[in-house]
Motif scaffolding. Structure first.
Motif, mmCIF file in Angstrom:
data_model
loop_
_atom_site.group_PDB
_atom_site.id
_atom_site.type_symbol
_atom_site.label_atom_id
_atom_site.label_comp_id
_atom_site.label_asym_id
_atom_site.label_seq_id
_atom_site.Cartn_x
_atom_site.Cartn_y
_atom_site.Cartn_z
ATOM 1 N N LEU A 169 0.832 -1.205 0.000
ATOM 2 C CA LEU A 169 0.000 0.000 0.000
ATOM 3 C C LEU A 169 0.871 1.261 0.000
ATOM 4 O O LEU A 169 0.561 2.237 -0.690
ATOM 5 C CB LEU A 169 -0.932 0.003 1.213
ATOM 6 C CG LEU A 169 -2.084 -1.003 1.168
ATOM 7 C CD1 LEU A 169 -2.755 -1.103 2.524
ATOM 8 C CD2 LEU A 169 -3.097 -0.604 0.098
ATOM 9 N N ALA A 170 1.957 1.238 0.764
ATOM 10 C CA ALA A 170 2.850 2.403 0.829
ATOM 11 C C ALA A 170 3.506 2.665 -0.523
ATOM 12 O O ALA A 170 3.545 3.810 -1.002
ATOM 13 C CB ALA A 170 3.905 2.191 1.908
ATOM 14 N N HIS A 171 4.027 1.620 -1.144
ATOM 15 C CA HIS A 171 4.700 1.799 -2.434
ATOM 16 C C HIS A 171 3.706 2.194 -3.530
ATOM 17 O O HIS A 171 4.035 3.015 -4.400
ATOM 18 C CB HIS A 171 5.450 0.530 -2.823
ATOM 19 C CG HIS A 171 6.760 0.363 -2.120
ATOM 20 N ND1 HIS A 171 7.902 1.055 -2.494
ATOM 21 C CD2 HIS A 171 7.125 -0.401 -1.056
ATOM 22 C CE1 HIS A 171 8.905 0.715 -1.706
ATOM 23 N NE2 HIS A 171 8.462 -0.158 -0.823
ATOM 24 N N ARG A 172 2.509 1.655 -3.483
ATOM 25 C CA ARG A 172 1.508 2.024 -4.481
ATOM 26 C C ARG A 172 1.047 3.469 -4.279
ATOM 27 O O ARG A 172 0.731 4.165 -5.245
ATOM 28 C CB ARG A 172 0.328 1.056 -4.435
ATOM 29 C CG ARG A 172 0.682 -0.325 -4.976
ATOM 30 C CD ARG A 172 -0.492 -1.293 -4.860
ATOM 31 N NE ARG A 172 -1.572 -0.931 -5.768
ATOM 32 C CZ ARG A 172 -1.693 -1.396 -7.010
ATOM 33 N NH1 ARG A 172 -0.785 -2.239 -7.500
ATOM 34 N NH2 ARG A 172 -2.713 -1.035 -7.766
ATOM 35 N N THR A 173 1.027 3.929 -3.022
ATOM 36 C CA THR A 173 0.706 5.333 -2.755
ATOM 37 C C THR A 173 1.782 6.238 -3.342
ATOM 38 O O THR A 173 1.481 7.257 -3.979
ATOM 39 C CB THR A 173 0.570 5.577 -1.240
ATOM 40 O OG1 THR A 173 -0.472 4.750 -0.708
ATOM 41 C CG2 THR A 173 0.241 7.038 -0.960
ATOM 42 N N ARG A 174 3.041 5.870 -3.129
ATOM 43 C CA ARG A 174 4.153 6.646 -3.700
ATOM 44 C C ARG A 174 4.072 6.675 -5.224
ATOM 45 O O ARG A 174 4.247 7.731 -5.851
ATOM 46 C CB ARG A 174 5.486 6.066 -3.250
ATOM 47 C CG ARG A 174 6.695 6.710 -3.903
ATOM 48 C CD ARG A 174 8.003 6.110 -3.411
ATOM 49 N NE ARG A 174 9.131 6.669 -4.158
ATOM 50 C CZ ARG A 174 9.654 6.111 -5.250
ATOM 51 N NH1 ARG A 174 9.145 4.969 -5.721
ATOM 52 N NH2 ARG A 174 10.673 6.684 -5.869
ATOM 53 N N GLN A 175 3.820 5.536 -5.829
ATOM 54 C CA GLN A 175 3.744 5.469 -7.290
ATOM 55 C C GLN A 175 2.598 6.319 -7.827
ATOM 56 O O GLN A 175 2.738 6.994 -8.859
ATOM 57 C CB GLN A 175 3.600 4.008 -7.721
ATOM 58 C CG GLN A 175 4.851 3.172 -7.487
ATOM 59 C CD GLN A 175 4.573 1.683 -7.396
ATOM 60 O OE1 GLN A 175 3.441 1.231 -7.595
ATOM 61 N NE2 GLN A 175 5.600 0.908 -7.086
ATOM 62 N N ALA A 176 1.470 6.308 -7.126
ATOM 63 C CA ALA A 176 0.335 7.139 -7.541
ATOM 64 C C ALA A 176 0.689 8.617 -7.444
ATOM 65 O O ALA A 176 0.327 9.418 -8.314
ATOM 66 C CB ALA A 176 -0.891 6.825 -6.683
#
Length: 230
Positions: free
Chosen positions: A91-98
């Protein structure tokens, strides 16, 4: 009544709905940041009169809320990992990517929780990852701690990207340009800890820095998690 509860008006004469409005607003923000988003500009992109949009949204803040919720749909993975650490890490990495795809998101992270369906789904996934591992108050503090790190790290990275564009200097170019000043200040002997960091520290890229810091935060959370007695 929230914007998600309020019914939409008829779509005529120009085909219009919240989905089209939000898509246009996100596109404008991706191109020029939040300052490029206004009801008038969104209406112009949709070839509609500005007053028509107020049948779908009441305020600019509502529009921002809808935009954030739209992007949060990109954060939720199709499958939730069973391991709590991996679930929070994803979730953290996908938030950063978004946020890297939509830099304006960094300006709207934090604060009051978003109440849209996608935002609530992300919150549910985050809490579900820790469900049953500790008292709910411990779980809430853990979620807040991870969220604070992710938000802060993303904002720092986006700020650096914006600085590169504003100055025309890459990180390396900026370091070279400021090198003489920093060298002279460190030579004064007033900043020994900083001098050690500058001369002995290892410079890493943003993704590595984010991943390392996240792992350390998750280590701290793990130390606080204890399964409640059954």
């Amino acid at each position: 009544m929230t914007v998600w509860d309020r019914p939409e008006p008829p779509p005529r004469p120009v085909p219009l709905d919240r989905e089209r409005i939000v898509a246009a607003a996100v596109a404008l923000a991706d191109e020029g940041g939040l300052e490029a988003v206004s009801v008038r500009k969104v209406a112009a992109r949709l070839n509609a009169g500005p007053m028509r949009l107020y049948g779908y949204i009441s305020t600019k803040q509502e529009l921002f809320d809808l935009m954030v919720d739209e992007v949060q749909a990109e954060i939720l993975p199709e499958e939730q990992p069973d391991d709590w650490r991996e679930a929070l890490r994803v979730l953290a990495h996908r938030t950063r990517q978004a946020a890297l795809r939509h830099e304006w998101l960094a300006d709207l992270l934090g604060g009051r929780p978003t109440l849209g369906p996608h935002g609530l789904a992300v919150t549910e996934a985050t809490l579900a990852a820790l469900d049953g591992l500790a008292h709910i108050d411990t779980v809430m503090r853990a979620v807040e701690t991870v969220s604070a790190y992710v938000t802060g790290a993303i904002r720092r990275e986006i700020a650096n990207l914006r600085a590169e564009r504003a100055t025309g200097l890459s990180k390396l170019d900026w370091q070279r340009a400021s090198g003489p000043h920093v060298t002279s200040m460190l030579a004064s002997g007033r900043f020994p800890a900083l001098a050690k960091a500058v001369y002995d520290g290892t410079d890493v890229d943003a993704e590595t820095s984010f991943a390392t810091g996240l792992d350390w935060v998750l280590d701290a959370v793990a130390a606080k998690l204890t399964r409640p007695p059954t």
